[in-house]
Design a protein around this motif. Structure first.
Motif, PDB file in Angstrom:
ATOM      1  N   ARG A 190      -5.573  -4.139   2.070  1.00 23.16           N
ATOM      2  CA  ARG A 190      -5.097  -5.155   1.122  1.00 23.16           C
ATOM      3  C   ARG A 190      -5.693  -6.518   1.449  1.00 23.16           C
ATOM      4  O   ARG A 190      -6.100  -7.267   0.563  1.00 23.16           O
ATOM      5  CB  ARG A 190      -3.576  -5.200   1.117  1.00 23.16           C
ATOM      6  CG  ARG A 190      -2.963  -4.022   0.404  1.00 23.16           C
ATOM      7  CD  ARG A 190      -1.428  -4.163   0.312  1.00 23.16           C
ATOM      8  NE  ARG A 190      -0.869  -3.084  -0.453  1.00 23.16           N
ATOM      9  CZ  ARG A 190      -0.401  -1.947   0.067  1.00 23.16           C
ATOM     10  NH1 ARG A 190      -0.458  -1.758   1.372  1.00 23.16           N
ATOM     11  NH2 ARG A 190       0.095  -1.010  -0.701  1.00 23.16           N
ATOM     12  N   GLY A 191      -5.782  -6.846   2.718  1.00 19.05           N
ATOM     13  CA  GLY A 191      -6.405  -8.108   3.140  1.00 19.05           C
ATOM     14  C   GLY A 191      -7.878  -8.143   2.786  1.00 19.05           C
ATOM     15  O   GLY A 191      -8.415  -9.186   2.375  1.00 19.05           O
ATOM     16  N   GLN A 225      -8.177  -8.820  -0.910  1.00 18.58           N
ATOM     17  CA  GLN A 225      -7.906 -10.233  -1.182  1.00 18.58           C
ATOM     18  C   GLN A 225      -9.086 -11.121  -0.790  1.00 18.58           C
ATOM     19  O   GLN A 225      -9.456 -12.043  -1.519  1.00 18.58           O
ATOM     20  CB  GLN A 225      -6.638 -10.695  -0.447  1.00 18.58           C
ATOM     21  CG  GLN A 225      -5.361 -10.244  -1.108  1.00 18.58           C
ATOM     22  CD  GLN A 225      -5.263 -10.740  -2.545  1.00 18.58           C
ATOM     23  OE1 GLN A 225      -5.577 -11.875  -2.867  1.00 18.58           O
ATOM     24  NE2 GLN A 225      -4.832  -9.857  -3.437  1.00 18.58           N
ATOM     25  N   ALA A 226      -9.687 -10.847   0.362  1.00 18.50           N
ATOM     26  CA  ALA A 226     -10.842 -11.636   0.810  1.00 18.50           C
ATOM     27  C   ALA A 226     -12.002 -11.479  -0.174  1.00 18.50           C
ATOM     28  O   ALA A 226     -12.687 -12.449  -0.510  1.00 18.50           O
ATOM     29  CB  ALA A 226     -11.257 -11.210   2.214  1.00 18.50           C
ATOM     30  N   ASP A 246      -6.942  -3.430   7.489  1.00 19.37           N
ATOM     31  CA  ASP A 246      -6.068  -4.094   6.525  1.00 19.37           C
ATOM     32  C   ASP A 246      -6.770  -4.075   5.164  1.00 19.37           C
ATOM     33  O   ASP A 246      -7.476  -5.021   4.803  1.00 19.37           O
ATOM     34  CB  ASP A 246      -5.781  -5.524   6.982  1.00 19.37           C
ATOM     35  CG  ASP A 246      -4.918  -6.302   5.995  1.00 19.37           C
ATOM     36  OD1 ASP A 246      -4.378  -5.695   5.037  1.00 19.37           O
ATOM     37  OD2 ASP A 246      -4.800  -7.531   6.175  1.00 19.37           O
TER      38      ASP A 246
END
Length: 194
Positions: free
Chosen positions: A110-111, A114-115, A108
């Motif tokens: 995109r995840g 973001q993290a 992931d």
């Protein structure tokens, strides 16, 4: 930063022994780059071998101070006068991690971005908080170190924004499932029925 030149700079202030050098180095950099005491003594041994420092007689407490030599002063002056070169393509773990994540199935990305953005924002807030506490003229070296860290965190956040925009532009949206095929229309068979 080279520990070698950091120690020479500290010795330019006067003779010091290893633990003093480690403590003053960490104080000057706000503890940002902690030194292992073994690294300090290994570096002092090399500096002595290269005749940039000399060991002085041991103190009553058994500590051996070092002082910078004229050759060491000249080397330090050369270092201060020479711009820092950033080398060929410095390694950055986040950059490598992202490049590999994009090409690894099931990640992931995109995840992950973001993290990292959340962690980088937290770091930026912490550096900014520390910066506001460093107000005296004696804190100037520490403030400049913090400023560099703040600018790096801001740059990383801008780069993460760019990565996210690139992912949106170049990563195809997941395909919708294909519609089920229409049932085959019945076609009359010559000479018979279906």
């Amino acid at each position: 930063m080279s520990v070698r030149y950091g120690l020479l700079a500290l010795l330019e202030r006067g003779p010091r022994y290893g633990y003093q050098l480690r403590s003053e180095f960490e104080q000057a950099t706000g503890g940002t780059w902690p030194l292992n005491i073994g690294q300090v003594y290994t570096t002092l041994t090399r500096l002595e071998r290269d005749e940039l420092v000399r060991a002085l007689p041991e103190s009553d407490g058994g500590q051996r101070p070092y002082e910078v030599t004229e050759a060491g002063r000249a080397e330090l002056a050369r270092w201060f006068a020479t711009p820092v070169e950033h080398g060929d393509r410095p390694r950055n773990e986040l950059t490598i991690k992202l490049a590999l994540a994009i090409t690894t199935p099931g990640v992931d990305v995109r995840g992950m971005v973001q993290a990292q953005r959340t962690a980088s924002m937290r770091m930026l807030q912490e550096y900014t908080r520390l910066r506001h506490g460093a107000d005296s003229p004696a804190d100037l070296a520490w403030r400049l170190v913090l400023d560099a860290m703040i600018f790096q965190a801001e740059g990383e956040l801008r780069w993460l924004d760019h990565c996210e925009a690139s992912l949106a532009r170049f990563t195809p949206a997941p395909l919708a499932p294909a519609p089920a095929p229409d049932p085959e229309p019945s076609t009359p068979i010559p000479g018979g029925t279906r």
